[in-house]
Design a protein around this motif. Structure first.
Motif, PDB file in Angstrom:
ATOM      1  N   GLN A 161      37.655  37.987  37.163  1.00  0.00           N
ATOM      2  CA  GLN A 161      37.915  37.208  36.124  1.00  0.00           C
ATOM      3  C   GLN A 161      37.487  38.187  34.850  1.00  0.00           C
ATOM      4  O   GLN A 161      36.594  38.685  34.872  1.00  0.00           O
ATOM      5  CB  GLN A 161      36.993  35.987  35.958  1.00  0.00           C
ATOM      6  CG  GLN A 161      37.324  35.142  34.827  1.00  0.00           C
ATOM      7  CD  GLN A 161      36.551  33.784  34.801  1.00  0.00           C
ATOM      8  OE1 GLN A 161      35.311  33.817  35.319  1.00  0.00           O
ATOM      9  NE2 GLN A 161      36.999  32.709  34.185  1.00  0.00           N
ATOM     10  N   ASN A 189      31.409  39.157  38.526  1.00  0.00           N
ATOM     11  CA  ASN A 189      32.453  38.109  37.933  1.00  0.00           C
ATOM     12  C   ASN A 189      33.683  38.955  37.597  1.00  0.00           C
ATOM     13  O   ASN A 189      34.685  38.662  37.826  1.00  0.00           O
ATOM     14  CB  ASN A 189      31.739  37.422  36.829  1.00  0.00           C
ATOM     15  CG  ASN A 189      32.729  36.596  35.743  1.00  0.00           C
ATOM     16  OD1 ASN A 189      32.639  36.653  34.625  1.00  0.00           O
ATOM     17  ND2 ASN A 189      33.474  35.816  36.270  1.00  0.00           N
ATOM     18  N   GLY A 194      37.598  27.046  38.233  1.00  0.00           N
ATOM     19  CA  GLY A 194      37.939  28.572  38.493  1.00  0.00           C
ATOM     20  C   GLY A 194      37.311  29.248  39.721  1.00  0.00           C
ATOM     21  O   GLY A 194      38.169  29.645  40.484  1.00  0.00           O
ATOM     22  N   GLN A 195      36.081  28.567  40.153  1.00  0.00           N
ATOM     23  CA  GLN A 195      35.630  28.755  41.548  1.00  0.00           C
ATOM     24  C   GLN A 195      36.603  28.263  42.655  1.00  0.00           C
ATOM     25  O   GLN A 195      36.663  28.855  43.570  1.00  0.00           O
ATOM     26  CB  GLN A 195      34.068  28.578  41.600  1.00  0.00           C
ATOM     27  CG  GLN A 195      33.357  29.016  42.795  1.00  0.00           C
ATOM     28  CD  GLN A 195      33.270  30.579  42.771  1.00  0.00           C
ATOM     29  OE1 GLN A 195      33.376  31.197  41.676  1.00  0.00           O
ATOM     30  NE2 GLN A 195      32.813  31.076  43.781  1.00  0.00           N
ATOM     31  N   ARG A 253      34.050  33.060  39.654  1.00  0.00           N
ATOM     32  CA  ARG A 253      34.768  32.673  38.283  1.00  0.00           C
ATOM     33  C   ARG A 253      33.745  31.823  37.743  1.00  0.00           C
ATOM     34  O   ARG A 253      33.256  30.904  38.127  1.00  0.00           O
ATOM     35  CB  ARG A 253      36.277  32.237  38.478  1.00  0.00           C
ATOM     36  CG  ARG A 253      37.099  33.431  38.945  1.00  0.00           C
ATOM     37  CD  ARG A 253      38.366  32.901  39.199  1.00  0.00           C
ATOM     38  NE  ARG A 253      39.128  32.337  38.128  1.00  0.00           N
ATOM     39  CZ  ARG A 253      39.916  33.052  37.295  1.00  0.00           C
ATOM     40  NH1 ARG A 253      40.248  34.336  37.805  1.00  0.00           N
ATOM     41  NH2 ARG A 253      40.638  32.493  36.138  1.00  0.00           N
ATOM     42  N   LEU A 309      39.640  30.411  43.161  1.00  0.00           N
ATOM     43  CA  LEU A 309      39.192  31.577  43.630  1.00  0.00           C
ATOM     44  C   LEU A 309      39.089  31.604  45.199  1.00  0.00           C
ATOM     45  O   LEU A 309      39.527  32.277  46.081  1.00  0.00           O
ATOM     46  CB  LEU A 309      37.852  32.105  43.287  1.00  0.00           C
ATOM     47  CG  LEU A 309      37.427  33.616  43.736  1.00  0.00           C
ATOM     48  CD1 LEU A 309      38.373  34.591  43.246  1.00  0.00           C
ATOM     49  CD2 LEU A 309      36.120  33.653  42.941  1.00  0.00           C
TER      50      LEU A 309
END
Length: 304
Positions: free
Chosen positions: A147, A143, A291-292, A286, A295
């Motif tokens: 992030q 992670n 967030g993912q 993330r 990414l």
């Protein structure tokens, strides 16, 4: 316990922040302030506080906030059991230090450990408190590469962690430094096999105002801002800086994480299909679905 605070033209809010140090339930602390060339009345505010509290001043390198923090970290004297980081414009809650120390005390004394917490996000006048985001997954190097999940203004290091960070800071500064000191600390400690603890209890008031380098990471405006950062290449530039700093301290990482870092570097350079396959195989993430998704978008556009 040593508190490290980087200062630059912070006179407006410094007094409130330092008074919150004085109001800590854990009272055994000293304060190291690295002033990066302030031209306002910061020196006067600090001098008034230093008249009755243990304060040591340093001259910052005048190379931005990250380098100021790293320089201050290197300049710590003695052997404090814990090191805490502070911004110049927040207000700590009374048990900020006590919570961090209690959490770190649960880690074996010879193991590097970092503590970070949630915050109350507030307006400039400290009103309208909103809790900072919580995260569904535990901290990990997979992670940390993509992030940062705890602000430096909430962080504490135990002695093994700050000793390693102090030595690694010299290596990082030699290559221009990472993007942000707090993200780098998360990467370094997790990458070296240390323990990273994130407390969902807020430990300070994180003041939002026009002079903030970063603000709250919530809501549609924040999502839109993050998308712009990906599209402009900001995220890629940040990761570039972080990789340079990590590579300078590669020998401090576990063998597994050294291999992961090398594979991450190779993936970022690869063509589209190899890049997507490589990213899927790395298992990086993330926190949260949005967030993912961002990414994956960054990987697709070769902007990670």
């Amino acid at each position: 316990m040593t508190i490290v605070m980087a200062v630059y033209d912070g006179a407006e809010f410094l007094a409130a922040q330092m008074e919150s140090f004085a109001g800590q339930t854990h009272r055994d602390w000293d304060l190291v302030i690295s002033d990066d060339g302030s031209t306002d009345d910061s020196d006067k505010v600090i001098a008034e506080f230093a008249a009755t509290h243990p304060v040591r001043m340093m001259a910052g390198p005048r190379a931005g906030g990250t380098m100021n923090f790293l320089s201050a970290l290197v300049g710590i004297e003695g052997e404090p059991d814990y090191v805490a980081f502070s911004d110049q414009d927040d207000v700590w809650l009374p048990e900020r230090l006590a919570h961090g120390i209690a959490a770190l005390a649960s880690v074996p004394a010879d193991r590097p450990a970092l503590y970070g917490s949630a915050t109350w996000i507030v307006e400039e006048d400290l009103t309208n408190p909103r809790r900072s985001p919580t995260f569904p997954h535990p901290p990990a190097f997979r992670n940390a590469l993509v992030q940062s999940i705890a602000g430096g203004n909430t962080m504490l290091l135990n002695r093994p962690a700050w000793e390693m960070a102090r030595d690694a800071a010299v290596e990082a500064m030699a290559v221009g430094g990472p993007y942000m000191h707090d993200w780098w600390l998360y990467q370094l400690i997790s990458g070296a096999g240390g323990t990273v603890l994130r407390d969902n209890r807020p430990t300070l008031l994180y003041r939002q105002h026009g002079g903030n380098i970063f603000g709250t990471n919530r809501g549609r405006k924040a999502i839109k801002a993050r998308l712009k950062q990906v599209w402009r290449g900001d995220l890629k530039a940040w990761v570039d800086a972080n990789i340079r700093a990590l590579d300078a301290s590669r020998h401090r990482l576990t063998e597994e994480n050294q291999r992961l870092l090398a594979a991450f570097v190779d993936m970022r350079r690869a063509g589209l299909l190899s890049r997507l396959r490589g990213f899927a195989g790395l298992g990086l993430w993330r926190q949260g679905r949005v967030g993912q998704a961002m990414l994956w978008l960054a990987v697709l556009l070769k902007k990670l």
